[in-house]
Write a protein that holds these residues in place. Structure first.
Motif, PDB file in Angstrom:
ATOM      1  N   MET A 309      11.799   3.687  -0.386  1.00 57.33           N
ATOM      2  CA  MET A 309      11.815   2.573  -1.317  1.00 57.33           C
ATOM      3  C   MET A 309      12.146   2.715  -2.522  1.00 57.33           C
ATOM      4  O   MET A 309      11.140   4.080  -3.438  1.00 57.33           O
ATOM      5  N   ASP A 310      13.121   2.795  -3.750  1.00 52.61           N
ATOM      6  CA  ASP A 310      12.195   3.054  -5.621  1.00 52.61           C
ATOM      7  C   ASP A 310      11.169   2.833  -5.582  1.00 52.61           C
ATOM      8  O   ASP A 310      10.478   1.176  -5.764  1.00 52.61           O
ATOM      9  N   LEU A 311       9.350   3.238  -6.393  1.00 53.23           N
ATOM     10  CA  LEU A 311       7.923   2.267  -6.225  1.00 53.23           C
ATOM     11  C   LEU A 311       8.550   1.424  -5.490  1.00 53.23           C
ATOM     12  O   LEU A 311       6.945   0.322  -5.583  1.00 53.23           O
ATOM     13  N   ARG A 312       8.679   1.922  -3.725  1.00 54.64           N
ATOM     14  CA  ARG A 312       8.035   0.762  -3.190  1.00 54.64           C
ATOM     15  C   ARG A 312       9.119  -0.940  -3.090  1.00 54.64           C
ATOM     16  O   ARG A 312       8.155  -1.436  -2.584  1.00 54.64           O
ATOM     17  N   GLN A 313       9.858  -0.681  -3.409  1.00 60.94           N
ATOM     18  CA  GLN A 313      10.258  -2.264  -3.571  1.00 60.94           C
ATOM     19  C   GLN A 313      11.251  -2.019  -2.159  1.00 60.94           C
ATOM     20  O   GLN A 313      12.480  -1.541  -2.413  1.00 60.94           O
ATOM     21  N   VAL A 314      11.161  -3.132  -2.050  1.00 64.26           N
ATOM     22  CA  VAL A 314      11.919  -3.750  -1.012  1.00 64.26           C
ATOM     23  C   VAL A 314      13.727  -3.632  -1.401  1.00 64.26           C
ATOM     24  O   VAL A 314      13.897  -4.463  -2.611  1.00 64.26           O
ATOM     25  N   PHE A 315      14.690  -3.045  -0.842  1.00 64.30           N
ATOM     26  CA  PHE A 315      15.921  -3.570  -1.419  1.00 64.30           C
ATOM     27  C   PHE A 315      16.422  -2.700  -2.397  1.00 64.30           C
ATOM     28  O   PHE A 315      16.861  -3.181  -2.842  1.00 64.30           O
ATOM     29  N   GLN A 380       0.800  -5.292  -2.624  1.00 64.87           N
ATOM     30  CA  GLN A 380       1.157  -4.367  -1.870  1.00 64.87           C
ATOM     31  C   GLN A 380       1.489  -3.643  -1.392  1.00 64.87           C
ATOM     32  O   GLN A 380       1.386  -2.922  -3.346  1.00 64.87           O
ATOM     33  N   TRP A 381       2.250  -2.428  -1.915  1.00 65.12           N
ATOM     34  CA  TRP A 381       2.751  -1.295  -1.716  1.00 65.12           C
ATOM     35  C   TRP A 381       3.431  -0.890  -2.922  1.00 65.12           C
ATOM     36  O   TRP A 381       3.232   0.219  -3.742  1.00 65.12           O
ATOM     37  N   ALA A 382       4.244  -1.994  -3.433  1.00 63.15           N
ATOM     38  CA  ALA A 382       4.702  -2.054  -5.034  1.00 63.15           C
ATOM     39  C   ALA A 382       4.193  -2.174  -5.706  1.00 63.15           C
ATOM     40  O   ALA A 382       4.637  -1.981  -7.275  1.00 63.15           O
ATOM     41  N   GLY A 383       3.090  -2.734  -5.484  1.00 61.65           N
ATOM     42  CA  GLY A 383       1.610  -2.684  -6.884  1.00 61.65           C
ATOM     43  C   GLY A 383       1.447  -4.423  -7.097  1.00 61.65           C
ATOM     44  O   GLY A 383       1.104  -5.069  -5.889  1.00 61.65           O
ATOM     45  N   GLU A 384       1.956  -5.086  -7.571  1.00 63.81           N
ATOM     46  CA  GLU A 384       1.767  -6.682  -8.179  1.00 63.81           C
ATOM     47  C   GLU A 384       2.651  -6.937  -7.660  1.00 63.81           C
ATOM     48  O   GLU A 384       3.542  -6.616  -7.946  1.00 63.81           O
ATOM     49  N   VAL A 385       2.424  -8.078  -6.285  1.00 62.05           N
ATOM     50  CA  VAL A 385       3.623  -8.724  -5.988  1.00 62.05           C
ATOM     51  C   VAL A 385       3.172 -10.187  -5.656  1.00 62.05           C
ATOM     52  O   VAL A 385       2.357 -10.852  -5.511  1.00 62.05           O
ATOM     53  N   VAL A 386       4.365 -10.996  -5.535  1.00 65.98           N
ATOM     54  CA  VAL A 386       4.347 -12.036  -5.405  1.00 65.98           C
ATOM     55  C   VAL A 386       4.832 -12.367  -3.312  1.00 65.98           C
ATOM     56  O   VAL A 386       5.827 -11.038  -2.966  1.00 65.98           O
ATOM     57  N   PRO A 446       2.541   1.434  -7.060  1.00 70.81           N
ATOM     58  CA  PRO A 446       2.753   2.248  -5.573  1.00 70.81           C
ATOM     59  C   PRO A 446       2.691   3.748  -5.558  1.00 70.81           C
ATOM     60  O   PRO A 446       1.682   4.049  -6.596  1.00 70.81           O
ATOM     61  N   PRO A 447       2.226   3.961  -4.977  1.00 68.58           N
ATOM     62  CA  PRO A 447       0.956   5.389  -4.716  1.00 68.58           C
ATOM     63  C   PRO A 447       2.018   6.524  -5.293  1.00 68.58           C
ATOM     64  O   PRO A 447       3.372   6.822  -4.724  1.00 68.58           O
ATOM     65  N   GLN A 448       1.362   7.638  -5.627  1.00 66.89           N
ATOM     66  CA  GLN A 448       2.283   9.102  -5.809  1.00 66.89           C
ATOM     67  C   GLN A 448       1.846   9.337  -4.239  1.00 66.89           C
ATOM     68  O   GLN A 448       1.222   9.601  -3.333  1.00 66.89           O
ATOM     69  N   PRO A 449       3.013  10.471  -4.084  1.00 67.88           N
ATOM     70  CA  PRO A 449       2.969  11.442  -2.575  1.00 67.88           C
ATOM     71  C   PRO A 449       2.432  11.893  -2.581  1.00 67.88           C
ATOM     72  O   PRO A 449       1.960  12.386  -3.690  1.00 67.88           O
ATOM     73  N   THR A 450       1.807  12.120  -1.355  1.00 64.26           N
ATOM     74  CA  THR A 450       0.953  13.477  -0.731  1.00 64.26           C
ATOM     75  C   THR A 450       1.522  14.339  -0.358  1.00 64.26           C
ATOM     76  O   THR A 450       1.062  15.258  -0.688  1.00 64.26           O
ATOM     77  N   ASN A 451       2.964  14.278  -0.264  1.00 67.20           N
ATOM     78  CA  ASN A 451       3.836  15.264   0.892  1.00 67.20           C
ATOM     79  C   ASN A 451       4.090  15.971  -0.482  1.00 67.20           C
ATOM     80  O   ASN A 451       5.106  14.694  -1.784  1.00 67.20           O
TER      81      ASN A 451
END
Ligand code: NAG
Ligand code: NAG
Ligand code: NAG
Ligand code: NAG
Ligand code: NAG
Ligand code: NAG
Ligand code: NAG
Ligand code: NAG
Ligand code: NAG
Ligand code: NAG
Length: 872
Positions: A309-315, A380-386, A446-451
């Motif tokens: 996902m782009d910045l953990r955003q679905v779709f 959630q993963w994407a940050g502030e969500v609804v 959304p998190p920084q990648p650790t890998n």
């Protein structure tokens, strides 16, 4: 002296308010029309208001629905208390039979009201509430039943405890929750308030409490040693379905009649699946697929976790790591190779910036609302969500549209199934004082990648955007928060965060790390009452959307969160377990509970474990064990080292052997799923389901029957090469060598189980259909011929079946074959329906049981009946 006693009694009551002091109810106006009984229940004395306010007027409804199903419902006469919405879980229809034809009998005592359920044939008392008072308050409902000593109880999932539940000082908490490491003695991701009570020769019965509220179910003994089970729920009504069995498998089937028969899954979903959180770009995903081929380990389905996902955003896809054109190429290449692709969809929808999924949903009003009418926010993963309100009228259309757009085969990614995670729903906001914007920043979502990205010229996934914007002023009219009375939507004026009766949610209060329980859904109900069904409503919407996208084809949805009835719509994995021997063992108890008691057949654990580092030998054992579970997927966390089967030579060898056997047996398992889907007969059988009179089987949860003919007895001890397993008093055949083994109703110890072996036995009396050879994909497997293995039972006969269809149509109509095989000791017969036309033949039939197996070469067509006689 007398004074003192009274005083003491008073003090005790004042200091330790006890349900024993509650007045209970009195039954009156009992109307016993044959087959249906109704009564009024009125509070028998002063309200005790122990945890909230006693309801003065209740109604009792008893229906003899079928010969084997008795419905007992106790609800508020005013119909204000929440009841599970009919559209979420459709109730079974009643055949209104006469009580004299019923296998179960209801009887009541009027004052104080109590009831019991007995088995008509034997008088065996199955449920008896006499001796304790019913308590029915605004935020607390209590009912207790006596049980015989040391009962054999199973179910009440989802949990990671023993399959046969402890009978003393044991508590099951039902409150769906994000539960990393699947803690023992805790509520986990799903709620299934049904249990099976097995009494050996006296039969089995089932009890389903259709109630979605949070609850503690206690199984315990009184100080006097009397065994009981008690329900303590924080809302809802008492809506019981008693199921007569009397065999364990019949209980399971009768439960399916209530919550729905399991969904038929596509044939290919029985293939081997690979996933990992931490495949950092599309090239890496492709490389894993390539390396499986290079290692000659069949991979059927590749999965993508939130990495894509782009910045953990679905779709959305990350434009540089997972650019759309490369994702299309990936999916297309997989399809060309006969493989499949599944991607994750989380419910948390990012709400900032110009994010069209959010914008389109917002325009349609699909999100859960705060009390001022603005979208309720969390993290959630994407940050502030609804979060979607799956009950709102436009949500399905919006979700179907988003799925159709993003997974459009012509212009976007052509997936084969969808994966719903975090749908308890998980919220990174820990409590009700959370400021979502701040929390998103603090938790780096959304998190920084650790890998490090493999392709270092790609940009790193940036942190949470700086441009936080306040929610636009709400434009919609405020939703009425008035609870409409008489519509079963929930009582007004309750403490929706911290009810006085506390359920022991391992996360803490009800709203910790999830959606706030004071949120009102679109239909006026509250999350307080519907929380445990959030996952069920999401997976249902996803299933419907997949069906709209590929009409007529069986949808495949894998879900983390479940509720009763989920098996009719989706598959489930046992969540974020650990790479430990303990969780390897526990997966068997979880399999048995879901497949045999909760009617969710398409289940399995994350093979080799999700959290932590998988050890080589453990992963080899798990590759073998997982191959005998309906859903077979290797998956690991971002922080876990890679654990694809090809990473170790030993594991690769174990996996090749396991997958070879699994694929040759695939039609056997597919036939078992078809039977489950048509009749509710479980796809996996605990030993006591097949040997219900054998007490030594009742507690076994380290062995199981895959289907009804293959006994799997894996090595279970840490790092061990020996295993002690139970063989019932019956005849078996070693699956690998076909050697005959006479079970003695005793344990057998084997000391030399290599790291690429798993003990498996064919049960005498079975005919197994096997493909003659495995293949690298299930599409190719379907072209291989069959070899039938006849394993005569103690009486010298055997029977089995084979189901064939196109493997993917939702409604196959007449285009299917259901072929029954029968061996009477001399003659073999194949007969049945032959609607699925195929070139695949039965190449040979092997009859076991003699000094040597006897093979009769075919071929025989699978488009018509056939038979032959073996001369002795
Ligand atoms: C059973 O009775 C209920 C209520 O009286 C009625 O609605 C239903 O149609 C009946 N069902 C059958 C199969 O007769
Ligand atoms: C239920 O329990 C009570 C109290 O122990 C007992 O008197 C009664 O006989 C039981 N009911 C039945 C149907 O056995
Ligand atoms: C079981 O009963 C014992 C003894 O009365 C009590 O201490 C314990 O709390 C009970 N456990 C549960 C889970 O109710
Ligand atoms: C694939 O195999 C190659 C060759 O062994 C190895 O260098 C590479 O790291 C592997 N990649 C993955 C994703 O397994
Ligand atoms: C499977 O094998 C066939 C050839 O037998 C090959 O064409 C195909 O690409 C292989 N598929 C995979 C997934 O390895
Ligand atoms: C938002 O995105 C849509 C489509 O993705 C685009 O048409 C529109 O111009 C964008 N609006 C802004 C303010 O960027
Ligand atoms: C729920 O409770 C929170 C915390 O007290 C409060 O801010 C919010 O307004 C309430 N929401 C609703 C829908 O009542
Ligand atoms: C690395 O990523 C860049 C930018 O996306 C791309 O142009 C380049 O081809 C990639 N290199 C490799 C080896 O994949
Ligand atoms: C078989 O062994 C297990 C322990 O491994 C034991 O609990 C069980 O009672 C034994 N069963 C029999 C029938 O001896
Ligand atoms: C394990 O030992 C048994 C009995 O000693 C023997 O029959 C069998 O062949 C051995 N199996 C393996 C895999 O070595």
């Amino acid at each position: 002296m007398r004074f003192l006693i009274i005083l003491l009694a008073y003090t005790a009551r004042a200091f330790a308010a006890s349900i024993e002091n509650c007045p209970g109810y009195t039954a009156s106006n009992i109307v016993d029309a044959d087959g249906t009984l109704t009564a009024d229940l009125t509070l028998s004395g002063d309200a005790c208001n122990i945890y909230s306010t006693d309801l003065p007027d209740l109604t009792l409804l008893v229906e003899y629905q079928t010969e084997t199903r008795l419905h007992v419902k106790i609800f508020d006469t005013g119909l204000d208390v929440f009841q599970v919405q009919e559209h979420i879980l459709t109730r079974p229809s009643s055949q209104n039979i006469s009580s004299s034809d019923a296998a179960l009998q209801f009887s009541l005592i009027e004052d104080p009201f109590s009831f019991s359920i007995t088995r008509s044939s034997s008088g065996e008392v199955l449920f008896n509430t006499t001796g304790s008072q019913l308590v029915f308050e605004t935020q607390y409902v209590y009912l207790k039943t006596q049980l015989p000593q040391n009962p054999n109880l199973y179910g009440l999932g989802e949990h990671s405890d023993s399959f046969r539940l402890p009978t003393e000082n044991y508590q099951r908490v039902l409150w769906n929750s994000e539960s990393p490491f699947i803690p023992r003695l805790s509520n986990l991701y799903g709620s299934h308030p049904n249990y099976l009570d097995h009494r050996g020769d006296a039969g089995s019965h089932g009890v389903f409490l259709l109630n979605s509220n949070g609850m503690n179910i206690n199984i315990n003994r009184t100080d006097e040693g009397e065994q009981f089970l008690e329900y303590n729920t924080i809302g809802g009504i008492l809506d019981f379905y008693f199921l007569a069995g009397p065999s364990p498998s019949e209980v399971s089937q009768q439960y399916a009649e209530v919550v729905g028969l399991p969904a038929m899954m596509p044939y290919w979903t029985f293939g081997f699946h690979q996933c990992k959180y931490g495949y950092w770009d599309v090239n890496y995903v492709a490389e894993v697929v390539g390396n499986y081929s290079a290692a000659n380990i069949p991979l059927e389905t590749m999965w993508s976790d939130i990495d894509y996902m782009d910045l953990r955003q679905v779709f959305t896809t990350d434009p540089e790591r997972f650019p759309l054109h490369k994702m299309r190429e990936l999916a297309d290449t997989l399809h060309e190779r006969g493989q499949h692709y599944i991607m994750m969809l989380d419910p948390g929808i990012h709400r900032l910036g110009n994010y069209s999924t959010f914008t389109r949903g917002d325009e349609k009003g699909v999100f859960l609302k705060a009390d001022d009418g603005s979208n309720y926010r969390g993290v959630q993963w994407a940050g502030e969500v609804v979060w979607p309100d799956w009950i709102a009228s436009s949500t399905q259309d919006w979700w179907t549209d988003e799925i159709s757009r993003f997974f459009d085969p012509e212009s976007s990614i052509d997936i084969d199934g969808a994966w719903n995670d975090m749908n308890e729903a998980s919220n990174f906001c820990s409590d009700v004082n959370c400021d979502p914007a701040q929390q998103a920043k603090d938790s780096n979502n959304p998190p920084q990648p650790t890998n490090p990205p493999r392709n270092n010229t790609g940009r790193p996934i940036p942190g949470f955007p700086e441009d936080f914007q306040p929610d636009p002023a709400p434009t919609r009219r405020l939703r009425s928060r008035q609870a409409a009375s008489g519509q079963m939507k929930g009582l007004p004026d309750r403490d929706l965060f911290s009810p006085k009766y506390r359920i022991n949610n391992h996360q803490g209060d009800l709203s910790v790390y999830t959606l706030y329980t004071n949120i009102t859904n679109a239909d006026g109900t509250r999350q307080y009452d519907t929380h445990n069904m959030y996952g069920l409503t999401m997976l249902t919407a996803t299933r419907n959307a997949l069906l709209a996208r590929r009409p007529g084809r069986r949808p495949f949805v894998l879900t983390r969160s479940t509720f009763a009835g989920a098996g009719a719509r989706a598959a489930h994995w046992f969540g974020d377990n650990a790479s430990t021997w303990a969780d390897y063992r526990t997966s068997i108890a979880q399999l048995l509970a879901f497949a045999a008691v909760h009617q969710m057949p398409m289940v399995g654990s994350d093979v080799c474990g999700f959290n932590g580092a998988a050890q080589e030998r453990m992963c080899a054992r798990w590759a073998l064990l997982g191959a005998f579970m309906p859903f077979y997927r290797n998956h690991a966390d971002l922080s876990a080292p890679f654990q694809e089967f090809y990473r170790w030579d030993l594991v690769a060898r174990a996996a090749r052997k396991a997958i070879d056997a699994r694929y040759r047996l695939l039609d056997y398992a597919y036939t078992a799923l078809r039977r489950a889907s048509a009749t509710g007969a479980p796809i996996v059988n605990p030993l006591f389901f097949l040997y219900p009179a054998d007490k030594d089987t009742f507690g076994i949860d380290t062995q199981f029957f895959y289907g009804d003919a293959l006994l799997v007895s894996p090595v279970v001890d840490d790092d061990a090469e020996s295993v002690t397993y139970y063989l019932p008093d019956d005849v078996f055949y070693d699956f690998w060598t076909l050697a005959r083994v006479r079970g003695a109703g005793a344990n057998v110890t084997v000391d030399n189980v290599t790291w690429t072996d798993i003990p498996v036995h064919i049960r005498g009396g079975a005919v197994l259909p096997l493909r003659t050879a495995s293949a690298n994909t299930t599409a190719l497997l379907r072209r291989n011929d069959f070899r039938l293995v006849v394993a005569p039972g103690l009486d010298g006969t055997a029977a089995g079946s084979l189901y064939l269809d196109d493997g993917e149509s939702l409604d196959v109509g007449d285009e299917m074959s259901e072929i029954g095989f029968a061996w009477d000791g001399a003659t073999f017969k194949a007969a049945g329906t032959f609607g699925y036309s195929t070139d695949v033949v039965v190449e040979s039939v092997v009859v076991l049981g003699g000094e040597q197996p006897v093979t009769r070469e075919g071929p025989w067509s699978l488009n018509e009946p056939f038979e032959f006689t073996l001369s002795q």
